[in-house]
Design an enzyme around this catalytic site. Sequence first.
Site, PDB file in Angstrom:
ATOM      1  N   LYS A  81      -8.701  -0.040  -2.001  1.00 22.08           N
ATOM      2  CA  LYS A  81      -8.802   0.905  -3.187  1.00 22.08           C
ATOM      3  C   LYS A  81      -8.654  -0.153  -4.417  1.00 22.08           C
ATOM      4  CE  LYS A  81      -4.610   2.781  -2.190  1.00 22.08           C
ATOM      5  NZ  LYS A  81      -4.411   2.235  -0.938  1.00 22.08           N
TER       6      LYS A  81
ATOM      7  N   ARG B  84       1.485   8.832  -4.805  1.00 22.19           N
ATOM      8  CA  ARG B  84       1.827   8.747  -3.353  1.00 22.19           C
ATOM      9  C   ARG B  84       2.561   9.480  -2.558  1.00 22.19           C
ATOM     10  NH1 ARG B  84       0.587   2.618  -4.029  1.00 22.19           N
ATOM     11  NH2 ARG B  84       0.780   1.749  -2.155  1.00 22.19           N
TER      12      ARG B  84
ATOM     13  N   ARG C  37      -6.010 -10.920   3.975  1.00 20.10           N
ATOM     14  CA  ARG C  37      -6.155 -10.485   2.564  1.00 20.10           C
ATOM     15  C   ARG C  37      -5.535 -11.590   1.781  1.00 20.10           C
ATOM     16  NH1 ARG C  37      -5.085  -4.698   0.052  1.00 20.10           N
ATOM     17  NH2 ARG C  37      -2.914  -5.147   0.291  1.00 20.10           N
TER      18      ARG C  37
ATOM     19  N   ARG D 166       0.105 -11.514  -0.598  1.00 20.08           N
ATOM     20  CA  ARG D 166       1.073 -10.720  -1.120  1.00 20.08           C
ATOM     21  C   ARG D 166       2.246 -10.625  -0.056  1.00 20.08           C
ATOM     22  NH1 ARG D 166      -1.478  -5.034  -3.004  1.00 20.08           N
ATOM     23  NH2 ARG D 166       0.707  -4.338  -2.044  1.00 20.08           N
TER      24      ARG D 166
ATOM     25  N   ARG E 159       4.572  -0.045   5.393  1.00 19.38           N
ATOM     26  CA  ARG E 159       3.804   0.633   4.743  1.00 19.38           C
ATOM     27  C   ARG E 159       2.841   1.732   5.177  1.00 19.38           C
ATOM     28  NH1 ARG E 159       1.022  -4.321   2.026  1.00 19.38           N
ATOM     29  NH2 ARG E 159      -0.055  -2.720   0.871  1.00 19.38           N
TER      30      ARG E 159
HETATM   31  P1  AMP Z   1      -0.057  -1.132  -4.021  1.00 17.36           P
HETATM   32  O1  AMP Z   1      -0.477  -2.303  -4.714  1.00 17.36           O
HETATM   33  O2  AMP Z   1      -0.802   0.252  -4.438  1.00 17.36           O
HETATM   34  O3  AMP Z   1      -0.318  -1.496  -2.486  1.00 17.36           O
HETATM   35  O4  AMP Z   1       1.525  -0.835  -4.099  1.00 17.36           O
HETATM   36  C1  AMP Z   1       2.481  -2.023  -3.726  1.00 17.36           C
HETATM   37  C2  AMP Z   1       3.720  -1.243  -3.518  1.00 17.36           C
HETATM   38  O5  AMP Z   1       4.064  -0.846  -4.835  1.00 17.36           O
HETATM   39  C3  AMP Z   1       4.089   0.035  -2.723  1.00 17.36           C
HETATM   40  O6  AMP Z   1       4.039  -0.595  -1.278  1.00 17.36           O
HETATM   41  C4  AMP Z   1       5.010   0.376  -3.125  1.00 17.36           C
HETATM   42  O7  AMP Z   1       6.160  -0.179  -2.836  1.00 17.36           O
HETATM   43  C5  AMP Z   1       4.982   0.454  -4.792  1.00 17.36           C
HETATM   44  N1  AMP Z   1       4.390   1.492  -5.312  1.00 17.36           N
HETATM   45  C6  AMP Z   1       3.101   1.363  -6.062  1.00 17.36           C
HETATM   46  N2  AMP Z   1       2.690   2.569  -6.290  1.00 17.36           N
HETATM   47  C7  AMP Z   1       3.790   3.643  -5.989  1.00 17.36           C
HETATM   48  C8  AMP Z   1       3.924   4.948  -6.270  1.00 17.36           C
HETATM   49  N3  AMP Z   1       2.845   5.682  -6.822  1.00 17.36           N
HETATM   50  N4  AMP Z   1       5.043   5.429  -5.949  1.00 17.36           N
HETATM   51  C9  AMP Z   1       6.169   4.524  -5.268  1.00 17.36           C
HETATM   52  N5  AMP Z   1       5.909   3.283  -5.076  1.00 17.36           N
HETATM   53  C10 AMP Z   1       4.695   2.662  -5.529  1.00 17.36           C
END
Ligand code: AMP
Length: 215
Positions: A13, A88, A127, A161, A172
């Site tokens: 993404k 989400r 990654r 990460r 996740r």
């Molecule tokens: P990402 O970089 O999009 O994979 O997001 C990393 C982490 O941030 C996720 O695993 C959640 O813990 C948190 N996070 C990101 N976006 C959201 C969202 N819209 N709602 C809740 N938690 C989020």
Amino acid sequence: MRIVLVGPPGAGKGTQAAFLAKNLSIPHISTGDLFRANISQNTELGQRAKAFMDAGDLVPDEITIGMAKDRMEQPDAANGFLLDGFPRNVSQAEALDAMLTDAGMKLDAVLDLEVEEDEVVKRIAGRRICRNDSAHVFHVSYAPPKTDGVCDTCGGELYQRGDDSEGTVRNRLEVYHTQTEPIIDYYKAQGLLRTISALGDVQDVTQRAMDALKK
Ligand code: AMP
């Protein structure tokens, strides 16, 4: 255009969002990046979000929705945006709809990046991400940098990460299936969903995405 990008962790993404946002001249808004920036600046919001992120859980809606809304209300997002990682869950999707309706706006498309679970796990385990820009993404086997640990694009330091570790990734994925996947039906019912395969070359996936958005 106002676009939402959905797909499991590891679907690409962030990478696709960066290319698509550039092609479409709209800002790329990633709630994950906003949380990580808050954590590195040690803000109160970052402190509240950190434990949820470390565990691979969703940060609670009362923190997330306000943060996303503040970002979407910035002047650069007035004519469109590409949302990556938000909404989400269905209540975030409803909050987004309400916010757009209040502003007399609507979403144009929801792009769903499809990839099977085995592939996702392989992608995430290898990654590596640049500290300067999370859109500079490498993979130890699929897309290795020329020099170990160094970003080809900007020379920044590459890191893994914390929430890309195996145990957290499993959670996740579970969170994705139980909480995020229902938004796919939500948007399908609104006629906004465009599903594409996220397999293959990055450029091929971007082309597929652009074609799907033009339809
Ligand atoms: P990402 O970089 O999009 O994979 O997001 C990393 C982490 O941030 C996720 O695993 C959640 O813990 C948190 N996070 C990101 N976006 C959201 C969202 N819209 N709602 C809740 N938690 C989020």
